[in-house]
Design an enzyme around this catalytic site. Structure first.
Site, mmCIF file in Angstrom:
data_model
loop_
_atom_site.group_PDB
_atom_site.id
_atom_site.type_symbol
_atom_site.label_atom_id
_atom_site.label_comp_id
_atom_site.label_asym_id
_atom_site.label_seq_id
_atom_site.Cartn_x
_atom_site.Cartn_y
_atom_site.Cartn_z
ATOM 1 N N PRO A 160 4.950 -2.569 -2.362
ATOM 2 C CA PRO A 160 3.740 -3.356 -2.113
ATOM 3 C C PRO A 160 3.961 -4.261 -0.909
ATOM 4 C CG PRO A 160 4.899 -4.156 -4.062
ATOM 5 C CD PRO A 160 5.590 -2.903 -3.629
ATOM 6 N N HIS A 161 2.904 -4.505 -0.144
ATOM 7 C CA HIS A 161 3.082 -5.321 1.044
ATOM 8 C C HIS A 161 1.763 -5.951 1.467
ATOM 9 C CE1 HIS A 161 2.249 -1.147 2.279
ATOM 10 N NE2 HIS A 161 1.463 -1.695 3.165
ATOM 11 N N GLY A 162 1.832 -6.898 2.372
ATOM 12 C CA GLY A 162 0.628 -7.537 2.879
ATOM 13 C C GLY A 162 0.956 -8.569 3.937
#
Lengths: 618, 154
Positions: B65-67
């Site tokens: 997951p990333h952002g």
């Protein structure tokens, strides 16, 4: 008399059997199979075992018939979807491509050999057509799955360029045989008029013939065993009629196959199987006969010039022709390069090179020998390298679905329904509890030798045999349900990107997360819509779309061509080999401009480009 | 770039327990909040927003997951190894037990993507992954992630 029957049959069968066995060897080593067939013919011929076969008329007759059979099968096996996808590009190659190749090769031939201008062009026309069988055997043997558009283009090109090359060659033979030295202008006019007439008549007879074949098969209740023979005979009838009425019999038989194969003809599956078999036999016989007919001991004096010509064809004539023909179709550079490399020459070229002998031309034998060597060069050089090249250029796409155990059973009296028998494999979606859609509920399940109703079986387990009765337009979905899992190997991750994104997701979101260089107007689209728009309205499995610093890859499309799964690559493939040739016109102009304006300002990154396909290799 | 630039030993949770994807992301956000000083809620929302674009489960029990967040000073990673895998809506339907959360500053651009692909590459190495699964020591996991064959290839 009866002794000679046995003897000839013995020799004939021995040769065909040897050829059939050699196909096993070819599968193992990826050698060009047709080269082996040709080699067998040569080995058995005058300079080898000593079978003296020097009947040009017979060789041509056998070869032409075999070619008609092969073309019918090739048309029969070409689905309409492939035609829609690739026909314009393929036809450009088959018409303009043949002409350009002929002209370029003719000029080179004039200077490299002692032939006159017309004879050189004649030679060029003979070697201008490509051989499909050679290519597709190699791809199948190497288990290489090509991108759809490249495959379809090559397939249709090789089927449709034969009639044109044949027309050119035969016309030139006639012109030379007539002995006149015609005005270039008159010759050209005659050629064009003759061409239109010849192809027009052939096309009409082919289309009408195809429809007639379908009708007849539907109307007459022929015995199952007789039906394939009946269709084969009808196809040869179309071939003969096409020629007899002054048209191109070869075009007619190809089109008839196309029409018949794409109509819901009765017993399509068994017809197809039969035709595949006959086409194999035709291939073998054609190559054997042509190999027998040749006399290698005559090759030596013309060898250097002919090899040079072969290399010229591979490295200059074909690439230039392909490049020019494909400019309007915006093929990525790698695909253009591949199409040009896969211009394998085969039996048709050798067959055409017999026509000068038939026409009684003075240099007939020399022309035949030269063409023969050119074909050999092409088979050796290109044939052996097709697979590795496709891999290097990144044109191989991973298998869509895993292995599948499926049998299609033909039902009497119905052309619109099939009975499919699947064996459930471990790891397939159905074995993992995926439900089968209602329109495909199994009629019967056989488990451990006992037949039961689907309702009684509960979840399907590996080893079950499932019988499903569906309309023949069943979507690929069904296959996918029963296929074993595709391995997501590291290669695939390189190919399809590290992440997936939902094509229904918003393009604005994509922009926010990755800075994809999406314009304001495009932000209102979904990712799927954005991709289709940028890809020119049509997305295909494995299409790649560079967006700023990321790249989106079509992982899957549904039956309506809608994108259903998208991969996201963070490092747009640097693996793609950069080929200096095959620039698109825009790139060419860019480079020329850059030459004049030394400190040329580079196009800023991330500007929306109209045709991203051209930029893949830039 | 080396993964040890992105992640410190305190950012590794070697024996995390979570029952759902949502809870897993919350726990990761909590740890990331304590490292970066950004409110947990903000991190959680950003990462969840990205998940709506498609699951970051990359297959074989791994998720990344990333952002991007305005308040993050430099690219920051948090890693978790789960006791029992949870469903992450991954492409291959396999539940996930190794998770690498990556947060990047708003303007990180290419560096963000480079870091992501580096993580993906390291976690694609089946040897490394097997070893990470086999240990419950944060320092050991940190070493495994930092010096892999993948770092040479970068």
């Amino acid at each position: 008399m009866d002794q000679s029957v046995y003897l000839v049959t013995l020799m004939g069968t021995a040769l065909v059997l040897a050829a059939a066995f050699s196909s096993l060897i070819a599968f193992r080593f990826g050698a060009p199979l047709l080269l082996l067939f040709l080699g067998l013919g040569l080995a058995a011929g005058t300079d080898g075992l000593g079978i003296d076969f020097d009947n040009a008329r017979l060789a041509y007759f056998v070869g032409a018939l075999a070619l008609a059979v092969i073309l019918f099968e090739s048309g029969f096996g070409t689905p309409l979807t492939a035609l829609r996808q690739a026909a314009p590009a393929a036809l450009s190659l088959a018409t303009l491509g043949v002409v350009i190749t002929t002209l370029l090769f003719g000029v080179a031939g004039r200077y490299l050999t002692g032939f006159g201008w017309l004879e050189s062009f004649l030679l060029g026309a003979a070697v201008a057509s490509t051989d499909a069988a050679a290519v597709f055997f190699l791809l199948r043997a190497g288990n290489l799955q090509l991108r759809d558009r490249v495959r379809s283009t090559l397939e249709i090109e090789s089927g449709s360029n034969d009639p044109i090359a044949i027309f050119l060659t035969i016309t030139l033979v006639e012109v030379i045989a007539a002995g006149a030295d015609p005005d270039a202008e008159v010759l050209l006019l005659d050629l064009v008029a003759g061409f239109v007439m010849h192809m027009g008549v052939g096309a009409i007879i082919g289309l009408v013939g195809g429809v007639a074949i379908v009708r007849l098969v539907g109307r007459l209740n022929l015995d199952h065993g007789l039906l394939p023979i009946f269709v084969l005979t009808l196809s040869l009838l179309v071939f003969a009629a096409g020629g007899a009425f002054g048209g191109s019999g070869f075009l007619a038989v190809y089109l008839a196959g196309l029409v018949a194969g794409n109509s819901s003809i009765r017993s399509a599956a068994s017809l197809k199987r039969f035709q595949e078999g006959v086409a194999w036999l035709a291939q073998i016989i054609m190559f054997l006969v042509l190999g027998l007919f040749a006399t290698p001991s005559q090759f030596l004096p013309i060898l250097p010039a002919s090899v040079a010509l072969g290399l010229f064809l591979i490295f200059v004539a074909r690439p230039v022709a392909v490049w020019l023909c494909l400019i309007p179709f915006h093929f990525p550079r790698q695909e253009t390069a591949f199409v040009s490399w896969v211009g394998l020459r085969g039996a048709v070229s050798i067959l055409l090179a017999i026509t000068p002998l038939l026409g009684g031309l003075e240099d007939g034998r020399a022309i035949f020998n030269t063409a023969f060597i050119v074909v050999l060069v092409s088979l050796v050089v290109q044939g052996w390298t097709v697979g590795p090249l496709a891999r290097r250029l990144g044109l191989i796409v991973p298998q869509r679905i895993g292995p599948l155990e499926k049998v299609e059973l033909e039902l009497p009296g119905s052309a619109h329904h099939d009975l499919l028998a699947y064996t459930v494999v471990a790891g397939s979606p159905v074995a993992r509890g995926e439900r089968i859609p209602r329109w495909a509920r199994p009629s019967l399940v056989v488990r451990g030798g006992r037949s039961m109703k689907y309702q009684e079986t509960g979840r399907l387990i590996a080893g079950d045999h499932v019988y499903i009765f569906v309309s023949d337009r069943y979507p690929r979905l069904l296959d996918r349900l029963f296929a074993s899992r595709t391995e997501v190997s590291p290669d695939d991750a390189d190919f399809f990107g590290e992440f997936t994104v939902d094509p229904r997701g918003s393009a604005a979101e994509l922009e926010a997360n990755y800075g994809a260089g999406v314009s304001e107007a495009e932000k209102r689209l979904t990712i799927g819509q954005l991709m289709r728009q940028r890809l020119g309205g049509h997305a295909e499995y494995a299409d790649r779309l560079p967006l700023g610093t990321i790249e989106l890859i079509v992982r899957d499309v549904d039956d309506d061509g809608k994108i259903v799964s998208v991969g996201l690559s963070l490092e747009p493939a640097p693996a793609v080999t950069n080929i200096p040739a095959f620039l698109s016109p825009a790139e060419l102009i860019d480079r020329i401009r850059a030459m004049f304006r030394r400190p040329a300002p580079q196009v800023s990154e991330g500007t929306p480009v109209a045709k991203p396909a051209e930029h893949t290799g830039a | 770039m080396d993964l040890s630039d992105l992640i410190d030993v305190p950012a590794i949770m070697p024996g995390l327990k979570a029952n759902s994807k949502k809870q897993l992301l919350q726990l990761l956000a909590e740890r990331a909040a304590s490292i970066t000083g950004i409110p947990e809620r903000e991190i959680f929302d950003t990462v969840l927003q990205r998940e709506r674009l498609g699951s970051t489960g990359v297959g074989n029990g791994i998720a990344i997951p990333h952002g991007k967040l305005a308040g993050v000073k430099h690219i920051t990673g948090v890693f978790a190894r789960l006791e029992t895998p949870v469903d992450f809506e991954a492409l291959d339907d396999e539940p996930v037990d190794l998770v690498f959360l990556l947060l990047a500053p708003e303007g990180a651009g290419a560096d963000h993507l480079k870091a992501l692909s580096k993580i993906a590459r390291v976690l694609r190495d089946s040897d490394t992954v097997a070893k990470v699964r086999g240990t419950s020591d944060a320092a050991a996991i940190h070493t495994l992630l930092s010096d892999t064959q993948g770092s040479k290839a970068a």
